[in-house]
Design a protein around this motif. Structure first.
Motif, PDB file in Angstrom:
ATOM      1  N   ALA A 182     -10.755 -46.217   1.918  1.00 15.69           N
ATOM      2  CA  ALA A 182     -10.985 -45.298   0.806  1.00 15.69           C
ATOM      3  C   ALA A 182     -12.466 -45.278   0.461  1.00 15.69           C
ATOM      4  O   ALA A 182     -13.177 -46.269   0.620  1.00 15.69           O
ATOM      5  N   GLU A 183     -12.908 -44.133  -0.010  1.00 11.27           N
ATOM      6  CA  GLU A 183     -14.299 -43.998  -0.433  1.00 11.27           C
ATOM      7  C   GLU A 183     -14.479 -44.709  -1.774  1.00 11.27           C
ATOM      8  O   GLU A 183     -13.660 -44.568  -2.679  1.00 11.27           O
ATOM      9  N   LEU A 184     -15.552 -45.453  -1.870  1.00 14.30           N
ATOM     10  CA  LEU A 184     -15.862 -46.180  -3.097  1.00 14.30           C
ATOM     11  C   LEU A 184     -16.537 -45.222  -4.072  1.00 14.30           C
ATOM     12  O   LEU A 184     -17.529 -44.586  -3.729  1.00 14.30           O
ATOM     13  N   ASP A 185     -15.975 -45.080  -5.276  1.00 21.16           N
ATOM     14  CA  ASP A 185     -16.597 -44.235  -6.282  1.00 21.16           C
ATOM     15  C   ASP A 185     -16.567 -44.945  -7.632  1.00 21.16           C
ATOM     16  O   ASP A 185     -15.947 -46.002  -7.786  1.00 21.16           O
ATOM     17  N   SER A 186     -17.269 -44.364  -8.596  1.00 26.14           N
ATOM     18  CA  SER A 186     -17.386 -45.022  -9.899  1.00 26.14           C
ATOM     19  C   SER A 186     -16.031 -45.137 -10.602  1.00 26.14           C
ATOM     20  O   SER A 186     -15.786 -46.120 -11.302  1.00 26.14           O
ATOM     21  N   ILE A 187     -15.146 -44.190 -10.408  1.00 21.93           N
ATOM     22  CA  ILE A 187     -13.826 -44.251 -11.062  1.00 21.93           C
ATOM     23  C   ILE A 187     -13.042 -45.466 -10.567  1.00 21.93           C
ATOM     24  O   ILE A 187     -12.472 -46.222 -11.366  1.00 21.93           O
ATOM     25  N   THR A 188     -13.051 -45.678  -9.268  1.00 17.87           N
ATOM     26  CA  THR A 188     -12.324 -46.805  -8.682  1.00 17.87           C
ATOM     27  C   THR A 188     -12.929 -48.134  -9.127  1.00 17.87           C
ATOM     28  O   THR A 188     -12.205 -49.051  -9.534  1.00 17.87           O
ATOM     29  N   VAL A 189     -14.249 -48.233  -9.052  1.00 17.32           N
ATOM     30  CA  VAL A 189     -14.908 -49.489  -9.432  1.00 17.32           C
ATOM     31  C   VAL A 189     -14.746 -49.734 -10.929  1.00 17.32           C
ATOM     32  O   VAL A 189     -14.514 -50.872 -11.352  1.00 17.32           O
ATOM     33  N   ASN A 190     -14.864 -48.694 -11.741  1.00 11.80           N
ATOM     34  CA  ASN A 190     -14.679 -48.860 -13.190  1.00 11.80           C
ATOM     35  C   ASN A 190     -13.284 -49.382 -13.511  1.00 11.80           C
ATOM     36  O   ASN A 190     -13.116 -50.222 -14.400  1.00 11.80           O
ATOM     37  N   ALA A 191     -12.283 -48.910 -12.788  1.00 13.18           N
ATOM     38  CA  ALA A 191     -10.915 -49.401 -12.991  1.00 13.18           C
ATOM     39  C   ALA A 191     -10.833 -50.888 -12.648  1.00 13.18           C
ATOM     40  O   ALA A 191     -10.198 -51.670 -13.376  1.00 13.18           O
ATOM     41  N   ALA A 192     -11.484 -51.286 -11.568  1.00 11.39           N
ATOM     42  CA  ALA A 192     -11.480 -52.703 -11.179  1.00 11.39           C
ATOM     43  C   ALA A 192     -12.229 -53.550 -12.200  1.00 11.39           C
ATOM     44  O   ALA A 192     -11.791 -54.650 -12.559  1.00 11.39           O
ATOM     45  N   ILE A 193     -13.352 -53.032 -12.716  1.00 11.94           N
ATOM     46  CA  ILE A 193     -14.110 -53.765 -13.736  1.00 11.94           C
ATOM     47  C   ILE A 193     -13.275 -53.886 -15.010  1.00 11.94           C
ATOM     48  O   ILE A 193     -13.258 -54.950 -15.651  1.00 11.94           O
ATOM     49  N   VAL A 202     -20.392 -54.684  -9.915  1.00 11.75           N
ATOM     50  CA  VAL A 202     -21.587 -53.908 -10.256  1.00 11.75           C
ATOM     51  C   VAL A 202     -22.624 -54.036  -9.139  1.00 11.75           C
ATOM     52  O   VAL A 202     -23.255 -53.054  -8.752  1.00 11.75           O
ATOM     53  N   THR A 203     -22.770 -55.234  -8.603  1.00  9.75           N
ATOM     54  CA  THR A 203     -23.696 -55.445  -7.482  1.00  9.75           C
ATOM     55  C   THR A 203     -23.274 -54.598  -6.293  1.00  9.75           C
ATOM     56  O   THR A 203     -24.110 -53.956  -5.643  1.00  9.75           O
ATOM     57  N   LEU A 204     -21.986 -54.561  -6.012  1.00 12.01           N
ATOM     58  CA  LEU A 204     -21.466 -53.733  -4.923  1.00 12.01           C
ATOM     59  C   LEU A 204     -21.772 -52.258  -5.169  1.00 12.01           C
ATOM     60  O   LEU A 204     -22.169 -51.536  -4.245  1.00 12.01           O
ATOM     61  N   MET A 205     -21.613 -51.830  -6.411  1.00 11.79           N
ATOM     62  CA  MET A 205     -21.934 -50.436  -6.747  1.00 11.79           C
ATOM     63  C   MET A 205     -23.388 -50.120  -6.410  1.00 11.79           C
ATOM     64  O   MET A 205     -23.685 -49.069  -5.842  1.00 11.79           O
ATOM     65  N   MET A 206     -24.279 -51.023  -6.777  1.00  7.73           N
ATOM     66  CA  MET A 206     -25.703 -50.808  -6.517  1.00  7.73           C
ATOM     67  C   MET A 206     -25.984 -50.783  -5.016  1.00  7.73           C
ATOM     68  O   MET A 206     -26.725 -49.929  -4.531  1.00  7.73           O
ATOM     69  N   GLN A 207     -25.368 -51.704  -4.292  1.00  2.00           N
ATOM     70  CA  GLN A 207     -25.569 -51.773  -2.843  1.00  2.00           C
ATOM     71  C   GLN A 207     -25.080 -50.508  -2.143  1.00  2.00           C
ATOM     72  O   GLN A 207     -25.678 -50.053  -1.174  1.00  2.00           O
ATOM     73  N   LYS A 208     -23.989 -49.946  -2.635  1.00  5.85           N
ATOM     74  CA  LYS A 208     -23.374 -48.765  -2.018  1.00  5.85           C
ATOM     75  C   LYS A 208     -23.843 -47.453  -2.655  1.00  5.85           C
ATOM     76  O   LYS A 208     -23.316 -46.397  -2.352  1.00  5.85           O
TER      77      LYS A 208
END
Length: 107
Positions: free
Chosen positions: A5-16, A32-38
């Motif tokens: 799956a494509e990593l997007d802010s909605i998915t990461v925000n749900a995980a956070i 958050v680090t992963l978000m910055m890296q990607k």
């Protein structure tokens, strides 16, 4: 077939947010680090959730450091983000910082 799956802010925000519910601030910071890296966009929702995760994990100093770091990156905050930071101030007994943030919020 590639089923990643494509990593997007909605998915990461749900995980956070899930980390927030369990006081897993270290995991939230890794996300958050992963978000910055990607190069995934960090949103106001992301910032508020991370600050709240720190606050719930009794990491008030880290919550305020993260807030300050985001402010230096010229991120615009909303009421929810400021409330998360104010809660961190309350938990850490930082009434002076709380007044400063309140002043910024009302400008």
């Amino acid at each position: 077939a590639d089923t990643q799956a494509e990593l997007d802010s909605i998915t990461v925000n749900a995980a956070i947010s899930a980390c927030e519910q369990c006081c897993k601030w270290e995991e939230a910071l890794q996300l958050v680090t992963l978000m910055m890296q990607k190069s995934v966009e960090t949103t106001k929702i992301t910032i508020g959730a991370v600050i709240t995760t720190f606050e719930r994990g009794s990491k008030w100093t880290q919550a305020l450091q993260y807030f300050s770091m985001m402010a230096q990156n010229e991120v615009e905050f909303d009421t929810i983000t400021y409330n998360a930071a104010l809660s961190a101030c309350e938990g850490g007994g930082s009434w002076e910082k709380s007044l400063q943030l309140f002043g910024e919020m009302t400008e």
